[in-house]
Design an enzyme around this catalytic site. Structure first.
Site, PDB file in Angstrom:
ATOM      1  CB  VAL A 104      -0.963   0.025   1.302  1.00  0.00           C
ATOM      2  CG1 VAL A 104      -1.835  -1.224   1.325  1.00  0.00           C
ATOM      3  CG2 VAL A 104      -0.117  -0.125   2.457  1.00  0.00           C
ATOM      4  CG  HIS A 120      -3.958  -6.107   0.169  1.00  0.00           C
ATOM      5  ND1 HIS A 120      -2.679  -7.111   0.830  1.00  0.00           N
ATOM      6  CD2 HIS A 120      -4.764  -7.068  -0.192  1.00  0.00           C
ATOM      7  CE1 HIS A 120      -3.061  -8.120   0.645  1.00  0.00           C
ATOM      8  NE2 HIS A 120      -4.184  -8.254  -0.030  1.00  0.00           N
ATOM      9  CB  CYS A 128     -16.144   9.578   3.701  1.00  0.00           C
ATOM     10  SG  CYS A 128     -17.110  10.272   4.634  1.00  0.00           S
ATOM     11  CB  CYS A 151     -20.003  14.665   4.282  1.00  0.00           C
ATOM     12  SG  CYS A 151     -19.620  13.053   4.884  1.00  0.00           S
ATOM     13  N   GLY A 188       9.199 -11.092  -2.867  1.00  0.00           N
ATOM     14  CA  GLY A 188       8.985 -10.343  -1.672  1.00  0.00           C
ATOM     15  C   GLY A 188       7.690 -10.704  -0.980  1.00  0.00           C
ATOM     16  CB  THR A 189       4.539 -11.909  -1.597  1.00  0.00           C
ATOM     17  OG1 THR A 189       3.375 -12.485  -0.678  1.00  0.00           O
ATOM     18  CG2 THR A 189       4.554 -12.889  -2.671  1.00  0.00           C
ATOM     19  CB  SER A 190       4.997 -14.470   3.674  1.00  0.00           C
ATOM     20  OG  SER A 190       3.758 -13.655   3.851  1.00  0.00           O
ATOM     21  N   PRO A 215      14.546 -14.417  -0.085  1.00  0.00           N
ATOM     22  CG  PRO A 215      14.956 -12.591   1.757  1.00  0.00           C
ATOM     23  CD  PRO A 215      14.074 -12.842   0.681  1.00  0.00           C
TER      24      PRO A 215
HETATM   25  P1  OAD Z   1       5.117 -10.546   4.727  1.00  0.00           P
HETATM   26  O1  OAD Z   1       5.820  -9.850   5.836  1.00  0.00           O
HETATM   27  O2  OAD Z   1       4.147 -11.651   5.052  1.00  0.00           O
HETATM   28  O3  OAD Z   1       6.181 -11.153   3.670  1.00  0.00           O
HETATM   29  C1  OAD Z   1       7.425 -10.478   3.381  1.00  0.00           C
HETATM   30  C2  OAD Z   1       8.180 -11.661   2.763  1.00  0.00           C
HETATM   31  O4  OAD Z   1       9.261 -10.823   2.056  1.00  0.00           O
HETATM   32  C3  OAD Z   1       8.817 -12.713   3.534  1.00  0.00           C
HETATM   33  O5  OAD Z   1       8.422 -13.890   2.968  1.00  0.00           O
HETATM   34  C4  OAD Z   1      10.281 -12.205   3.526  1.00  0.00           C
HETATM   35  O6  OAD Z   1      11.192 -13.447   3.603  1.00  0.00           O
HETATM   36  C5  OAD Z   1      10.430 -11.447   2.134  1.00  0.00           C
HETATM   37  N1  OAD Z   1      11.685 -10.471   2.228  1.00  0.00           N
HETATM   38  C6  OAD Z   1      11.937 -10.005   3.091  1.00  0.00           C
HETATM   39  N2  OAD Z   1      13.224  -9.039   2.874  1.00  0.00           N
HETATM   40  C7  OAD Z   1      13.293  -9.083   1.284  1.00  0.00           C
HETATM   41  C8  OAD Z   1      13.885  -8.791   0.569  1.00  0.00           C
HETATM   42  N3  OAD Z   1      14.882  -7.779   0.652  1.00  0.00           N
HETATM   43  N4  OAD Z   1      13.616  -9.206  -0.985  1.00  0.00           N
HETATM   44  C9  OAD Z   1      12.610 -10.059  -1.349  1.00  0.00           C
HETATM   45  N5  OAD Z   1      12.106 -10.587  -0.090  1.00  0.00           N
HETATM   46  C10 OAD Z   1      12.302 -10.265   1.166  1.00  0.00           C
HETATM   47  O7  OAD Z   1       4.581  -9.513   3.648  1.00  0.00           O
HETATM   48  P2  OAD Z   1       3.299  -9.888   2.441  1.00  0.00           P
HETATM   49  O8  OAD Z   1       3.580 -11.309   1.771  1.00  0.00           O
HETATM   50  O9  OAD Z   1       3.453  -8.946   1.692  1.00  0.00           O
HETATM   51  O10 OAD Z   1      -2.194  -7.308   4.152  1.00  0.00           O
HETATM   52  O11 OAD Z   1       1.955  -9.875   3.465  1.00  0.00           O
HETATM   53  C11 OAD Z   1       0.839  -9.960   2.648  1.00  0.00           C
HETATM   54  C12 OAD Z   1      -0.233  -9.310   3.362  1.00  0.00           C
HETATM   55  O12 OAD Z   1      -0.266  -9.455   4.602  1.00  0.00           O
HETATM   56  C13 OAD Z   1       0.009  -7.464   3.210  1.00  0.00           C
HETATM   57  O13 OAD Z   1      -0.216  -7.007   2.262  1.00  0.00           O
HETATM   58  C14 OAD Z   1      -0.599  -7.153   4.440  1.00  0.00           C
HETATM   59  C15 OAD Z   1      -0.231  -8.206   5.562  1.00  0.00           C
HETATM   60  O14 OAD Z   1      -1.277  -8.320   6.603  1.00  0.00           O
HETATM   61  C16 OAD Z   1      -2.938  -6.388   4.586  1.00  0.00           C
HETATM   62  O15 OAD Z   1      -2.646  -5.301   5.205  1.00  0.00           O
HETATM   63  C17 OAD Z   1      -4.342  -6.730   4.223  1.00  0.00           C
END
Ligand code: OAD
Length: 242
Positions: A104, A120, A128, A151, A188-190, A215
Site C-alpha cells: 500500500v 490491498h 469517508c 461531509c 518478496g511475499t510470504s 531470501p
Molecule cells: P510478509 O511480511 O508476510 O512477507 C514478506 C516477505 O518478504 C517474507 O517472505 C520475507 O522473507 C520476504 N523478504 C524480506 N526481505 C526481502 C527482500 N529484501 N527481498 C525479497 N523478499 C524479502 O508480507 P506480504 O507477503 O506482503 O495485508 O504480506 C501480505 C499481506 O499481509 C500484506 O499486504 C498485509 C499483511 O497483513 C493487509 O494489510 C491486508
C-alpha cells in the site's frame, strides 16, 4: 551471474505475458518494515487491534495513529533497485507485463510503474465511511486524528483490512492477467495471505511457469521452476537484459 538467474532472465525476455506479484519484501530494502519476518509489524502489533473494521469502529484514533506512523516511515523512504527494475521491465514489455502488488506504500508508482494493480489499496488514500468519497491525502503527520470528511463523516485509510473483500476491479484485472500469464513471479511475499497468493496457483493451473524471489522459502516454492534465494533489490536488476 548464476545459471538460474540467467535462465529466468531468458524466460522473462521470451515470455509474451508476464505477471509479477509483489509483497512487503520488495520494500524492505527501502527501510519499510515487513509484516511477518524478523522485525515484522505483526511481531509487535496485533492485526485485530489495528487492521480490521471492528478495530476501527472501536478506536478510530488508535488505528489512525498507527497508519500515521507508517505513513511517516513510507514518506521518508525511496524506491530501491528492485522497484526500479520492475518499472524497467514494464517499460520494455509494455502490455505484456502486469504488476500486481499487495503493498500500500505507493513505491511502485514512484519508481515509474504506470498502473500497478493494488490488491490491498493505497495508504495515501482516505475513504469517508459516511459518503464513500475517496481522496488522496499526503499530509504527514495528520493534523486531525482521526481525520474527517467535509461531509462530517469519519475518514478511514483506503486500505483493505482483514475480513474485507479486495477491490473488485483490481481483483478482476489480477485474475485475468494471471490466467493468461506464461511466467508468474512471486517477489518478496510470504505467499500466505489469500486471495492474493491464490493468483500464483491460478496461473500455475493455467500453464504459467512460476518463479519465487525471496531470501526465505515460501509455501508456494513447490510450484516454482525457479527459486532465487536473495533480496529483490539485488536479484531483479540482474533479470534485465542489457
Ligand atoms: P510478509 O511480511 O508476510 O512477507 C514478506 C516477505 O518478504 C517474507 O517472505 C520475507 O522473507 C520476504 N523478504 C524480506 N526481505 C526481502 C527482500 N529484501 N527481498 C525479497 N523478499 C524479502 O508480507 P506480504 O507477503 O506482503 O495485508 O504480506 C501480505 C499481506 O499481509 C500484506 O499486504 C498485509 C499483511 O497483513 C493487509 O494489510 C491486508
Amino acid at each position: 551471474m548464476n545459471s538460474e538467474v540467467a535462465s529466468l532472465r531468458a524466460a522473462l525476455r521470451e515470455s509474451p505475458a508476464v505477471v509479477a506479484l509483489t509483497g512487503a519484501g520488495v520494500s524492505a530494502e527501502s527501510g519499510i518494515p515487513t509484516f511477518r519476518g524478523a522485525g515484522g509489524l505483526w511481531r509487535t502489533f496485533r492485526p485485530e487491534q489495528l487492521a480490521t473494521p471492528e478495530a476501527f469502529a472501536r478506536d478510530p484514533r488508535l488505528v489512525w495513529e498507527w497508519y500515521d506512523w507508517r505513513r511517516g516511515i513510507i514518506q521518508r523512504a525511496a524506491p530501491n533497485p528492485g522497484h526500479r527494475a520492475l518499472a524497467d521491465i514494464e517499460r520494455r514489455k509494455g502490455d505484456g507485463f502486469t504488476l500486481v502488488t499487495q503493498n500500500v506504500d505507493g513505491l511502485h508508482d514512484r519508481a515509474g510503474n504506470r498502473r500497478p494493480v493494488k490488491l490491498h489499496g493505497d495508504i495515501w488514500q482516505t475513504r469517508c465511511i459516511r459518503c464513500g468519497t475517496v481522496t488522496l491525502n499526503r499530509e504527514v503527520p495528520l493534523v486531525l486524528l482521526p481525520p474527517r470528511c467535509p461531509c462530517g463523516g469519519l475518514l478511514r485509510p483506503g486500505v483493505v483490512w482483514f475480513g474485507e473483500s479486495l477491490p473488485p476491479l483490481e481483483w478482476q484485472r489480477a485474475v485475468e492477467a494471471s490466467r493468461q500469464a506464461d511466467l508468474f513471479m512471486l517477489i518478496g511475499t510470504s505467499a500466505v495471505v489469500y486471495p492474493a497468493a491464490g493468483l500464483a496457483e491460478m496461473a500455475h493451473e493455467a500453464g504459467a511457469r512460476i518463479a519465487v524471489i525471496n531470501p526465505e522459502r515460501t509455501p508456494l516454492c513447490g510450484l516454482a521452476e525457479w527459486t532465487l534465494e536473495g533480496a529483490a533489490g539485488e536479484i531483479l536488476p540482474n533479470l534485465i537484459s542489457p
